[in-house]
Scaffold this active site. Sequence first.
Site, short mmCIF file in Angstrom:
data_model
loop_
_atom_site.label_atom_id
_atom_site.label_comp_id
_atom_site.label_asym_id
_atom_site.label_seq_id
_atom_site.Cartn_x
_atom_site.Cartn_y
_atom_site.Cartn_z
N LYS A 1 0.92 -1.59 -0.14
CA LYS A 1 0.30 0.23 -0.21
C LYS A 1 1.10 1.20 0.19
O LYS A 1 1.73 1.08 0.46
CB LYS A 1 -0.89 -0.45 0.94
CG LYS A 1 -0.17 0.13 2.57
CD LYS A 1 -1.73 -0.45 3.60
CE LYS A 1 -0.06 -0.34 5.05
NZ LYS A 1 -1.26 -0.98 6.04
N MET B 1 12.33 24.45 1.87
CA MET B 1 11.27 23.83 0.62
C MET B 1 12.26 22.76 0.60
O MET B 1 12.11 22.22 -0.10
CB MET B 1 10.58 24.47 0.68
CG MET B 1 9.80 23.45 -0.72
SD MET B 1 9.02 24.71 -1.27
CE MET B 1 7.76 25.19 -0.29
N ARG C 1 -10.01 -0.30 14.38
CA ARG C 1 -10.05 0.83 13.63
C ARG C 1 -11.55 -0.05 12.33
O ARG C 1 -12.70 0.21 12.46
CB ARG C 1 -9.06 0.68 12.63
CG ARG C 1 -8.68 1.88 12.09
CD ARG C 1 -6.96 1.83 11.59
NE ARG C 1 -6.55 0.52 11.00
CZ ARG C 1 -5.23 0.40 10.58
NH1 ARG C 1 -4.45 1.37 10.96
NH2 ARG C 1 -5.05 -1.16 10.47
N TYR D 1 15.93 29.81 8.50
CA TYR D 1 14.39 31.00 8.77
C TYR D 1 14.22 31.32 10.48
O TYR D 1 14.44 29.78 10.79
CB TYR D 1 13.77 29.98 7.78
CG TYR D 1 13.08 30.26 6.67
CD1 TYR D 1 12.59 31.22 6.08
CD2 TYR D 1 13.26 28.92 5.63
CE1 TYR D 1 12.57 31.99 4.86
CE2 TYR D 1 13.05 29.03 4.03
CZ TYR D 1 12.54 30.58 3.98
OH TYR D 1 12.50 30.62 2.58
C1 LIG Z 1 -0.50 -1.57 6.83
C2 LIG Z 1 -1.11 -3.33 7.08
C3 LIG Z 1 -0.39 -4.23 7.45
C4 LIG Z 1 1.50 -4.14 7.20
O1 LIG Z 1 1.66 -3.92 8.71
P1 LIG Z 1 3.79 -3.30 8.89
O2 LIG Z 1 3.52 -2.94 10.76
O3 LIG Z 1 3.68 -2.79 7.77
O4 LIG Z 1 3.84 -4.58 8.98
C5 LIG Z 1 -1.22 -6.31 8.05
N1 LIG Z 1 -2.19 -5.87 7.63
C6 LIG Z 1 -3.01 -4.20 7.54
C7 LIG Z 1 -4.51 -4.87 7.61
C8 LIG Z 1 -2.22 -3.28 7.19
O5 LIG Z 1 -3.35 -1.79 7.29
#
Ligand SMILES: *Cc1c(COP(=O)(O)O)cnc(C)c1O
Length: 360
Positions: free
Chosen positions: A35, A303, A130, A255
Site C-alpha cells: 500500500k 523547502m 479501526r 528561517y
Molecule cells: C499496513 C497493514 C499491514 C502491514 O503492516 P506493517 O507494520 O507495515 O507490517 C498488515 N495488515 C494490514 C491490515 C495493514 O493495514
Amino acid sequence: MSRATCATIHLDALRKNLHRIRLAAPASQVMAVVKADGYGHGLERVARAFSAADAFGVAALSDAERLRAAGEIKRIVLLSGPDEAADISRLRDLQVDIVIHHESQLRLLSEAGAGDSLRVWLKIDTGMSRLGFAASQAMEVYRWLRECRHVDPDIVCMTHFACSDEFAKNMTSAQIQRFAEALDGADCVRSMANSAAVLGWPQSHAQWIRPGGALYGLSSVEGRTGVQLGLQPAMTLSTRLIADKWIEPGTTVGYGAGFVAPQRMRLGIAAIGYGDGYPRLAGTGTPILVGGRRTGLVGRVSMDLLALDLTDLPEARVGDPVVAWGEGLPIEEVATCAGTLGYELACGITRRVRFEERDR
Ligand SMILES: *Cc1c(COP(=O)(O)O)cnc(C)c1O
C-alpha cells in the site's frame, strides 16, 4: 544540471528482506503489503521485486488496477474495500480479493448481480478499533458469508494488532486469544501478523502473514533500527552539497534565525528540503552523511535546502554526495529526530524526487 535529489531503491534489499521474513515464519504464506505506493518505494517496482510473495495487499482499488495493468497475476487483496456497488464488478473483473469489515459491505454483497464468486477476507476487530466486526459478531458474519452465493467458501479470517511492536506488552497475546475465541469452531484459514508480529510474536503467524514495513527494511519497533532487526534498508535518499561557507560566531542560520553560531563554523548547503519529503521537524543535530561521513543539520530545514555542519569535515567539497538516510544512516535515526517513524518518511517522498533502481 538537474536537481541531484534522488531516492535509490535497492531491489536486492527488497528481495532479501522478503526472504528474511519467510525464514521467520516458514509455515506461513506471505501477503506482501504494498500500500501507499509500496511504502513510498514505487508500487510496480516493489511488486516485481516481491515476485516470491504469495499475494499483495493494497489499500486502494486504483493500486490493484495498477498492479493488474503491470501484468501482475498474483493474488491481490484490497485491505479496506469494497466501498460501493460499482466496486464489486470492478473487483470481479480484476480478480481481486476483498476484505469485508462492515455490515454495509454485506449489503453490497447480497445486492450484487450474477458473476464470478469473490474471495473474501473477513476482518475481526480484536482491539485496534479501526476496521472489523466485533468479536461477538464474528461467527454470525462468517456463517452469512459462507452462505452468500457470491462468496468463495474459502474465507480467510483476519485481525490486526495495535501494539505488536511492543514485545513486552501483553496486548498482542490478548488480541491473539480474543481472535481465537471469536472464531472458535470455524474451520477458516487465519491471518494476524504484521511485520513486528512476524518478528516478535511467532504464535501469531497462522496461515498468512501480512508484512509491510519489514520488507522495505523499516522498523516499527521503538529504539530498534531495521538493520538491528536483521533487515536491509531498501531506500537511500541522497543529494549533493551545492554550497559551503565559513560563518563567524553570532551569525544566524536559516528561517527564524533560530540557530546562532557559537563559534566560527563551516556550513554546507545540501539540495534537499521538505519539498522533497525531508522532514521539516528534523532540527539541529539530526544526523546526515557527507561523503560517507556523519555530521549534523544546522538550523531549520527549508523547502529546497538544508544547512549542515562541515567544521569537522575539512575535506568536504561542493559536489560531494549527501545521504539523508539509507545506506550508512538508518532512516529510524532521522525519524526519531523528527518525532516520527521511518514508515512516514519513506511514504512522504515527493514527486519531484527522481527514483533510481539498483540491483547488486
Ligand atoms: C499496513 C497493514 C499491514 C502491514 O503492516 P506493517 O507494520 O507495515 O507490517 C498488515 N495488515 C494490514 C491490515 C495493514 O493495514
